[in-house]
Every structure is written in structure tokens, then in C-alpha cells.
Design a protein around this motif. Structure first.
Motif, PDB file in Angstrom:
ATOM      1  N   ILE A  42      17.435  -4.360  20.051  1.00 11.15           N
ATOM      2  CA  ILE A  42      18.692  -4.652  19.397  1.00 11.15           C
ATOM      3  C   ILE A  42      18.282  -5.071  17.858  1.00 11.15           C
ATOM      4  O   ILE A  42      19.173  -5.178  17.193  1.00 11.15           O
ATOM      5  CB  ILE A  42      19.427  -5.623  20.147  1.00 11.15           C
ATOM      6  N   THR A  43      16.977  -5.879  17.555  1.00 12.36           N
ATOM      7  CA  THR A  43      16.811  -6.277  16.368  1.00 12.36           C
ATOM      8  C   THR A  43      16.378  -5.206  15.347  1.00 12.36           C
ATOM      9  O   THR A  43      15.940  -5.725  14.028  1.00 12.36           O
ATOM     10  CB  THR A  43      15.707  -7.481  16.493  1.00 12.36           C
ATOM     11  N   GLU A  44      16.247  -4.184  15.686  1.00  6.45           N
ATOM     12  CA  GLU A  44      15.872  -2.882  14.741  1.00  6.45           C
ATOM     13  C   GLU A  44      16.850  -2.920  13.829  1.00  6.45           C
ATOM     14  O   GLU A  44      18.197  -2.722  13.843  1.00  6.45           O
ATOM     15  CB  GLU A  44      15.966  -1.791  15.667  1.00  6.45           C
ATOM     16  N   GLY A  45      16.449  -2.744  12.634  1.00  6.94           N
ATOM     17  CA  GLY A  45      17.173  -2.775  11.171  1.00  6.94           C
ATOM     18  C   GLY A  45      17.531  -4.225  10.589  1.00  6.94           C
ATOM     19  O   GLY A  45      17.941  -4.374   9.681  1.00  6.94           O
ATOM     20  N   ILE A  46      16.971  -4.955  11.352  1.00  6.92           N
ATOM     21  CA  ILE A  46      17.161  -6.453  10.815  1.00  6.92           C
ATOM     22  C   ILE A  46      16.013  -7.101  10.217  1.00  6.92           C
ATOM     23  O   ILE A  46      15.160  -7.086  10.915  1.00  6.92           O
ATOM     24  CB  ILE A  46      17.606  -7.474  11.987  1.00  6.92           C
ATOM     25  N   LEU A  89      23.063  -7.360  10.282  1.00  6.09           N
ATOM     26  CA  LEU A  89      23.852  -8.602  10.962  1.00  6.09           C
ATOM     27  C   LEU A  89      25.085  -8.024  11.318  1.00  6.09           C
ATOM     28  O   LEU A  89      25.795  -8.450  12.438  1.00  6.09           O
ATOM     29  CB  LEU A  89      23.840  -9.763  10.592  1.00  6.09           C
ATOM     30  N   ASN A  90      25.716  -7.060  10.627  1.00  5.71           N
ATOM     31  CA  ASN A  90      27.209  -6.727  10.774  1.00  5.71           C
ATOM     32  C   ASN A  90      27.260  -5.555  12.063  1.00  5.71           C
ATOM     33  O   ASN A  90      28.440  -5.366  12.454  1.00  5.71           O
ATOM     34  CB  ASN A  90      27.919  -6.076   9.621  1.00  5.71           C
ATOM     35  N   LYS A  91      26.150  -4.903  12.267  1.00  5.85           N
ATOM     36  CA  LYS A  91      26.183  -4.246  13.550  1.00  5.85           C
ATOM     37  C   LYS A  91      25.696  -4.952  14.933  1.00  5.85           C
ATOM     38  O   LYS A  91      25.851  -4.211  16.058  1.00  5.85           O
ATOM     39  CB  LYS A  91      24.790  -3.238  13.329  1.00  5.85           C
ATOM     40  N   VAL A  92      25.517  -6.006  14.873  1.00  6.26           N
ATOM     41  CA  VAL A  92      25.427  -6.858  16.151  1.00  6.26           C
ATOM     42  C   VAL A  92      26.379  -8.041  16.097  1.00  6.26           C
ATOM     43  O   VAL A  92      26.815  -8.265  15.270  1.00  6.26           O
ATOM     44  CB  VAL A  92      24.087  -7.361  15.981  1.00  6.26           C
ATOM     45  N   ARG A  93      26.394  -8.827  17.148  1.00  6.59           N
ATOM     46  CA  ARG A  93      27.234  -9.883  17.382  1.00  6.59           C
ATOM     47  C   ARG A  93      26.171 -11.095  17.186  1.00  6.59           C
ATOM     48  O   ARG A  93      25.380 -11.301  18.127  1.00  6.59           O
ATOM     49  CB  ARG A  93      27.976 -10.087  18.591  1.00  6.59           C
ATOM     50  N   LEU A  94      26.456 -12.257  16.356  1.00  4.01           N
ATOM     51  CA  LEU A  94      25.573 -13.194  16.002  1.00  4.01           C
ATOM     52  C   LEU A  94      26.143 -14.185  16.947  1.00  4.01           C
ATOM     53  O   LEU A  94      27.306 -14.798  16.821  1.00  4.01           O
ATOM     54  CB  LEU A  94      25.785 -13.547  14.635  1.00  4.01           C
ATOM     55  N   LYS A 112      16.186 -19.401  13.417  1.00  2.48           N
ATOM     56  CA  LYS A 112      16.183 -18.892  14.771  1.00  2.48           C
ATOM     57  C   LYS A 112      17.715 -18.149  15.103  1.00  2.48           C
ATOM     58  O   LYS A 112      18.539 -18.786  14.755  1.00  2.48           O
ATOM     59  CB  LYS A 112      15.764 -19.820  15.827  1.00  2.48           C
ATOM     60  N   LEU A 113      17.566 -16.913  15.165  1.00  5.25           N
ATOM     61  CA  LEU A 113      18.790 -16.030  15.605  1.00  5.25           C
ATOM     62  C   LEU A 113      18.925 -15.703  17.075  1.00  5.25           C
ATOM     63  O   LEU A 113      18.038 -15.178  17.600  1.00  5.25           O
ATOM     64  CB  LEU A 113      18.891 -14.957  14.626  1.00  5.25           C
ATOM     65  N   THR A 114      20.115 -15.818  17.455  1.00  4.05           N
ATOM     66  CA  THR A 114      20.437 -15.533  18.779  1.00  4.05           C
ATOM     67  C   THR A 114      21.553 -14.231  18.722  1.00  4.05           C
ATOM     68  O   THR A 114      22.709 -14.608  18.030  1.00  4.05           O
ATOM     69  CB  THR A 114      21.054 -16.616  19.862  1.00  4.05           C
ATOM     70  N   ILE A 115      21.357 -12.901  19.076  1.00  2.10           N
ATOM     71  CA  ILE A 115      22.263 -11.862  18.707  1.00  2.10           C
ATOM     72  C   ILE A 115      22.494 -11.225  20.062  1.00  2.10           C
ATOM     73  O   ILE A 115      21.672 -11.439  21.027  1.00  2.10           O
ATOM     74  CB  ILE A 115      21.681 -10.764  17.669  1.00  2.10           C
ATOM     75  N   GLN A 116      23.831 -10.308  20.306  1.00  3.51           N
ATOM     76  CA  GLN A 116      24.169  -9.480  21.305  1.00  3.51           C
ATOM     77  C   GLN A 116      24.330  -8.397  20.918  1.00  3.51           C
ATOM     78  O   GLN A 116      25.176  -8.230  19.789  1.00  3.51           O
ATOM     79  CB  GLN A 116      25.203 -10.290  22.288  1.00  3.51           C
ATOM     80  N   VAL A 128      16.795 -13.191  21.095  1.00  5.05           N
ATOM     81  CA  VAL A 128      16.464 -14.069  20.461  1.00  5.05           C
ATOM     82  C   VAL A 128      15.192 -13.972  19.499  1.00  5.05           C
ATOM     83  O   VAL A 128      14.093 -13.614  19.930  1.00  5.05           O
ATOM     84  CB  VAL A 128      16.178 -15.703  21.096  1.00  5.05           C
ATOM     85  N   PHE A 129      15.205 -14.055  18.119  1.00  2.29           N
ATOM     86  CA  PHE A 129      14.362 -13.701  17.274  1.00  2.29           C
ATOM     87  C   PHE A 129      13.970 -14.835  16.001  1.00  2.29           C
ATOM     88  O   PHE A 129      15.086 -15.376  15.809  1.00  2.29           O
ATOM     89  CB  PHE A 129      14.215 -12.429  16.728  1.00  2.29           C
ATOM     90  N   VAL A 130      13.100 -14.745  15.423  1.00  2.00           N
ATOM     91  CA  VAL A 130      13.127 -15.713  14.176  1.00  2.00           C
ATOM     92  C   VAL A 130      12.899 -14.929  12.722  1.00  2.00           C
ATOM     93  O   VAL A 130      12.103 -14.074  12.984  1.00  2.00           O
ATOM     94  CB  VAL A 130      11.662 -16.433  14.318  1.00  2.00           C
ATOM     95  N   THR A 131      13.449 -15.414  11.861  1.00  2.00           N
ATOM     96  CA  THR A 131      13.175 -14.685  10.625  1.00  2.00           C
ATOM     97  C   THR A 131      12.715 -15.805   9.612  1.00  2.00           C
ATOM     98  O   THR A 131      13.267 -16.772   9.432  1.00  2.00           O
ATOM     99  CB  THR A 131      14.550 -14.285   9.979  1.00  2.00           C
ATOM    100  N   GLU A 132      11.644 -15.226   8.847  1.00  2.00           N
ATOM    101  CA  GLU A 132      11.049 -16.216   7.956  1.00  2.00           C
ATOM    102  C   GLU A 132      11.628 -15.703   6.252  1.00  2.00           C
ATOM    103  O   GLU A 132      11.490 -14.415   5.999  1.00  2.00           O
ATOM    104  CB  GLU A 132       9.684 -15.956   8.014  1.00  2.00           C
ATOM    105  N   PHE A 133      11.861 -16.767   5.592  1.00  2.00           N
ATOM    106  CA  PHE A 133      12.214 -16.598   4.219  1.00  2.00           C
ATOM    107  C   PHE A 133      11.350 -17.366   3.363  1.00  2.00           C
ATOM    108  O   PHE A 133      11.001 -18.469   3.489  1.00  2.00           O
ATOM    109  CB  PHE A 133      13.883 -17.113   3.997  1.00  2.00           C
ATOM    110  N   ILE A 134      10.985 -16.611   2.485  1.00  2.00           N
ATOM    111  CA  ILE A 134      10.093 -16.939   1.285  1.00  2.00           C
ATOM    112  C   ILE A 134      10.693 -17.436   0.357  1.00  2.00           C
ATOM    113  O   ILE A 134      11.419 -16.743  -0.428  1.00  2.00           O
ATOM    114  CB  ILE A 134       8.789 -16.009   0.942  1.00  2.00           C
ATOM    115  N   VAL A 135      10.510 -18.648  -0.071  1.00  2.00           N
ATOM    116  CA  VAL A 135      11.315 -19.345  -1.294  1.00  2.00           C
ATOM    117  C   VAL A 135      10.394 -19.059  -2.555  1.00  2.00           C
ATOM    118  O   VAL A 135       9.333 -19.396  -2.799  1.00  2.00           O
ATOM    119  CB  VAL A 135      11.431 -20.734  -1.336  1.00  2.00           C
TER     120      VAL A 135
END
Length: 552
Positions: A42-46, A89-94, A112-116, A128-135
Motif C-alpha cells: 500500500i506504500t507504492e507511489g509514496i 498520501l491523498n490515496k491512503v488514510r494517514l 515515521k508514517l502509519t497508513i491504512q 508502517v514505514f519511514v521516509t527520509e528527507f535530505i536537507v
């Protein structure tokens, strides 16, 4: 025998997973959770990695397309900014989102994100998955201009050709109350005015519109070419708005041209400036008639004032008789006065202060007995001699409170000021210039105390240091008044006679009510650091007090 009821236990039906054969509870997919997660992501596309831009000059983050926002690490604002960078994120429920701690200097932010999401009919999968942002570092437009020494694009130059600063002190309070300076990058103070610098031209235009609404003025606009691109046909300009204020201030004595006096409801040429807003209010003390002079009419035939506030002379009121005509808070009266410094000669004057002047009071006015002004309008008035009642010897302006001022009572309120940058000529000014500016500020504070309508136009704040200063002054006064044991009886009698000679303060001395004051939130210590410091001081004081008791 009694019958025994039989209650068979309910058994849940079980099925085998269609993929791995594990016994599971029935579901519409007929698959276990592990198989569903293995087949459906379900995290495909994010995106699992993204980039955000940070300006090291002003500590702000870029919110696309071109908005820079202030956000601290692990703050709600930064989390919202990071979530807006993730597409899909608009295609899943955060369900939940939070930061994972990283080193501040690592230039990495982990969320750390939890989606349904519903994967099959009536089957909802949570992951549950983790997204990393580079500053990434990037300068904003303002910081780029600072580095290139192009810190402003438009400037508003406000000038007034007078010798005092009372108009700018009042204008400064109006700007603070309406927060008209919020878009300025810098404010410079000059001898005869202020300069407001802006990054965008429309911000300078808003300031000019504000000034037109509160003060009478005229404006000129100019532009200077900075750079030009012949290939794209674009040019960069710097814009300058030159604003000149009318050189007429409150309580000034003005002599109008006869033609202008006829246009203003046929008023007398010799009038007092009662108030300055977007128009000039002129008051005739002989008839209590008030005329409004608009800014365009003034600039068609400009004139200057005959006398200013620095020319006011203190008079002593011998007698005051009301004549009957009234206009709002003004009442016409015939007042007999004499100069406080010379009581050998008395004057009779018609004044608009009939409501507040009583025998024994003091009043400020202009002495015109030996006046000689360099004004064409004044010369025409003397030659014509058509002024109602003739040219007066004294023009009374406002009531004075010298006895109360001598007490030196501290004010329980204060004013805020703009963060201005002084020019070199003001930094190196002499003692006389500093004394003159301090006197202008004191006169402005007195105007605020004596004029309730003026107080309603600005913000007054409570002074937390006023109480301590008042207690210190009271203690010093009591110490000064306490008799010395080594003094002689004759000296004590002389001191008593001097105290009897001192006059009591005026009963109608204006005082500002506490209900008119606002709390200065910047002066309040609400932060944890200040609270800890106060607790430490209280603990030290308690420890010292305990040690003293033990020593006793």
C-alpha cells in the motif's frame, strides 16, 4: 429429576490460506495478513526519500512554490511541510506521523508514517514505514539580496521641514498600533525624517496609502535603473517614494491668506492649529469656529506657522468670565492674565478655554505685543486691520500645570518605539541636540496625558519598573524631609516656612487611568529559563534566611 439444559460451545470456523495453507479466520481475500502484505504494497507511489530546502541565512524552509516559512526541528510546522512534499498520501488514510531522532548536523530528517488502505472488498491493511528527507541548502531571495548588497527594492522617505520631532513621535505610535511596519527590512532615522525600506514595491505602496490616511502630505515617485537584460527584455529598478508632511503641527499659530480664510467659511485669518490628522483643523479663539484644511488646498498655496510650541510663554490667570458661546469642549471666555515672570502688566484675551480656566491657574500662550514675523500674510493682516476684535496681545493655547510637574511624579505607563537605525550625523550629535530631542519627547508625553482623544489613537503600556521607581523616590523624599538630629531649631523653622511656601499641585491635573493601559507581553517573563532563574533566586533567598535563623 430436573432437566439439564445443554448449551453447546460456539466454535469459530477456520479456513486455510489460499497461498500458504495457514489456518486463518475467514476473510474476503481468503489470505493471511503476511501473504496480503507480500502480494500488495500500500506504500507504492509514496516516495521513501525526498528533499527539502533550507536557508541558512534566515533559518527558514522552502514551501513550494516560493514561500519561505519558519519552523523548528521536530515541530508541527516542519512535520506539515514534510508531509506536503510526499505525493500519493491523498490515496491512503494517514493514521499517525512522527519524527525519528537524528543528529541535528546530519542534514537528515526521518518521519515515521502509519497508513491504512482498503486492498480487497472490506479488507483494510495497515502499514508502517519511514521516509527520509535530505536537507539541502538554498538561499532565499531576501538573503540573496543581502549577499549581493541589494537589500531593498523600494524606499519611502518621510520628511517634515520643522525643528522638532513631535509629529514623528506621534506617527511612530500610529505605525506601531496598526502594525504598518511589518514588511519593512530596515528603518533609518535622519535629522528631518524617517526612511522605510522594502523588498517589494507593493509593500511600499501600502505604507504610502497608510500615510495618506493619517497625515496631510504630498508625494513624488522616482525610479532608478539597476540592471537590464537585453535578451529577455527585463529590467530591475529601485523605486523611491518621497513624502513631505505639512509643516503645521498642533498648537501652532497660523496666519491665513485672506482669500483662503474666505474659502474656509469666512473664518478669521489668525487661527490656532487644533489637531492634525489627514486634514488640518484650525480653531478661531474669537468665534470658536473650526475649519478643516485639506492637504491639496494647502499645497496649492503653502504657508508656515508664525509661532511653534517652543515659543509658548506661561501666563497667570487673574480672572476668567464666560461669554456664552460654546462649541463642544470649547467655551468662549474673556480672560485676564499676566506673565508669570512679570506681573506688573496685565492682558485681556478672548480664549476657547473657558471651561477649564479659573483664577489662580496657569496657561500657556503666545505673546504678540512686540511680535515681528517674516510672513506676507501677517503683513497683509496688519495693513488691513479687519480682524474681529483687532490683533490680540495674547493668544492662549492650553492650560499648564507647573506645580504638579515640579513634584516629578513618575509615570506608570510607557510607549513602544520602532527599531530604527540612526545615521552618523545623529549618533555624533551634541549635548544641545540631545537635550532638544528629550524636551520634544517630554512635550509629546504631556500632550498624551492632557488629551484623551490623542490617547485613544495610540497604545499605552504598563511600566513594570514604575512602581519600584515610585517607591525609591518616596523613600528618598522621606529621607530628605526627616529632620537631622544635629540641626539647630532655627534651621528647622526655616525649613517649615519653606514647606509652607510651596504650592500644592493642581486638583485637575490629568492622570491616565489604569484601565487605559495594555500589558506589555514582551516584558513578561514566561519562558522556562526565566522561571528557573526566579526559582533559583527564591531558593538562594530561602537558604540565606534559614542560615540567618540558625546563626541567631
Amino acid at each position: 429429576m430436573e432437566g439439564i439444559e445443554h448449551d453447546p460451545a460456539r466454535t469459530e470456523q477456520r479456513i486455510l490460506c489460499a497461498s500458504c495453507g495457514t489456518v486463518i479466520a475467514p476473510n474476503p481475500a481468503n489470505m493471511c495478513v503476511n501473504c496480503i502484505r507480500g502480494d500488495v504494497d500500500i506504500t507504492e507511489g509514496i516516495p521513501k526519500q525526498a528533499t527539502i530546502h533550507f536557508c541558512r541565512g534566515c533559518d527558514r524552509y522552502l514551501q513550494p512554490p516560493n514561500i519561505w516559512v519558519k519552523a523548528d526541528l521536530e515541530s508541527r510546522e516542519l512535520l506539515a511541510l514534510c508531509l506536503k512534499k510526499l505525493r500519493g498520501l491523498n490515496k491512503v488514510r494517514l493514521v499517525d506521523a512522527g519524527f525519528i531522532w537524528t543528529e541535528p548536523h546530519s542534514k537528515r530528517i526521518k518521519v515515521k508514517l502509519t497508513i491504512q488502505k482498503e486492498v480487497f472488498a472490506a479488507t483494510i491493511l495497515q502499514q508502517v514505514f519511514v521516509t527520509e528527507f535530505i536537507v539541502a541548502s538554498q538561499h532565499c531571495e531576501e538573503c540573496q539580496r543581502v549577499d549581493a548588497q541589494l537589500t531593498w527594492k523600494a524606499v519611502v522617505q518621510v520628511r517634515q521641514k520643522v525643528l522638532h520631532k513631535r509629529t514623528f513621535l506621534w506617527l511612530e505610535q500610529l505605525i506601531l498600533k496598526h502594525n504598518a511596519h511589518k514588511d519593512t527590512t530596515n528603518i533609518k532615522e535622519y535629522r528631518d525624517g524617517l526612511d522605510f525600506y522594502y523588498v517589494h514595491r507593493n509593500h511600499a505602496a501600502k505604507m504610502v496609502d497608510f500615510l495618506q490616511a493619517v497625515v496631510p502630505m504630498k508625494m513624488k515617485t522616482s525610479e532608478q535603473l539597476i540592471s537590464q537584460d537585453i535578451h529577455s527584455g527585463t529590467s530591475t529598478y529601485k523605486f523611491t517614494y518621497s513624502v513631505e508632511l505639512v509643516p503645521i503641527c498642533k498648537d501652532d499659530l497660523v496666519c491665513l491668506h485672506p482669500k483662503l480664510a474666505r474659502q474656509l467659511s469666512d473664518t478669521n485669518p489668525l487661527v490656532l492649529c487644533n489637531r492634525v490628522s489627514n486634514t488640518i483643523n484650525l480653531l478661531d479663539p474669537n468665534t470658536l469656529r473650526v475649519a478643516e484644511l485639506r492637504s491639496p488646498v494647502y499645497w496649492d498655496a503653502p504657508f508656515t506657522s508664525l509661532c511653534e510650541a517652543k515659543d509658548l510663554v506661561e501666563f497667570y490667570v487673574i480672572d476668567s468670565t464666560l461669554e456664552g458661546p460654546q462649541n463642544g469642549r470649547f467655551a468662549l471666555a474673556t480672560v485676564e492674565v499676566c506673565r508669570s515672570s512679570d506681573m506688573s502688566r496685565t492682558f485681556f484675551a478672548r480664549s476657547h478655554l473657558g471651561r477649564i480656566l479659573n483664577p489662580g491657574d496657569h496657561v500657556l500662550g503666545y505673546d504678540l505685543t512686540h511680535a515681528n514675523f517674516n510672513s506676507d500674510n501677517w503683513d497683509k493682516l496688519n495693513r488691513a486691520g479687519k480682524l474681529v476684535g483687532g490683533i490680540p496681545d495674547v493668544m492662549l493655547v492650553r492650560k499648564s500645570y507647573p506645580n504638579a510637574r515640579k513634584k516629578g511624579k513618575s509615570r506608570g505607563w510607557k510607549l513602544k518605539t520602532l527599531g530604527k537605525e540612526e545615521e552618523l550625523e545623529l549618533v555624533n550629535r551634541g549635548k544641545s541636540e540631545k537635550a532638544r530631542q528629550e524636551m520634544d519627547y517630554e512635550l509629546f508625553l504631556r500632550d498624551i496625558e492632557e488629551d484623551a482623544e490623542l490617547r485613544g489613537m495610540i497604545n499605552l503600556y504598563k511600566d513594570p519598573n514604575a512602581r519600584a521607581a515610585a517607591e525609591a523616590a518616596l523613600a528618598a523624599q522621606q529621607q530628605h524631609e526627616s529632620p537631622n538630629e544635629m540641626d539647630h531649631d532655627g534651621m528647622d523653622q526655616d525649613e517649615g516656612e519653606n514647606e509652607d511656601d510651596e504650592e500644592e499641585p493642581e486638583a485637575d491635573f490629568p492622570e491616565i487611568d489604569v484601565t487605559e493601559l495594555l500589558e506589555d507581553m514582551e516584558a513578561l517573563k514566561i519562558g522556562g529559563h526565566d522561571v528557573d532563574a526566579e526559582e533559583e533566586q527564591a531558593a538562594e533567598h530561602t537558604a540565606e534566611h534559614t542560615d540567618d535563623q540558625m546563626m541567631e
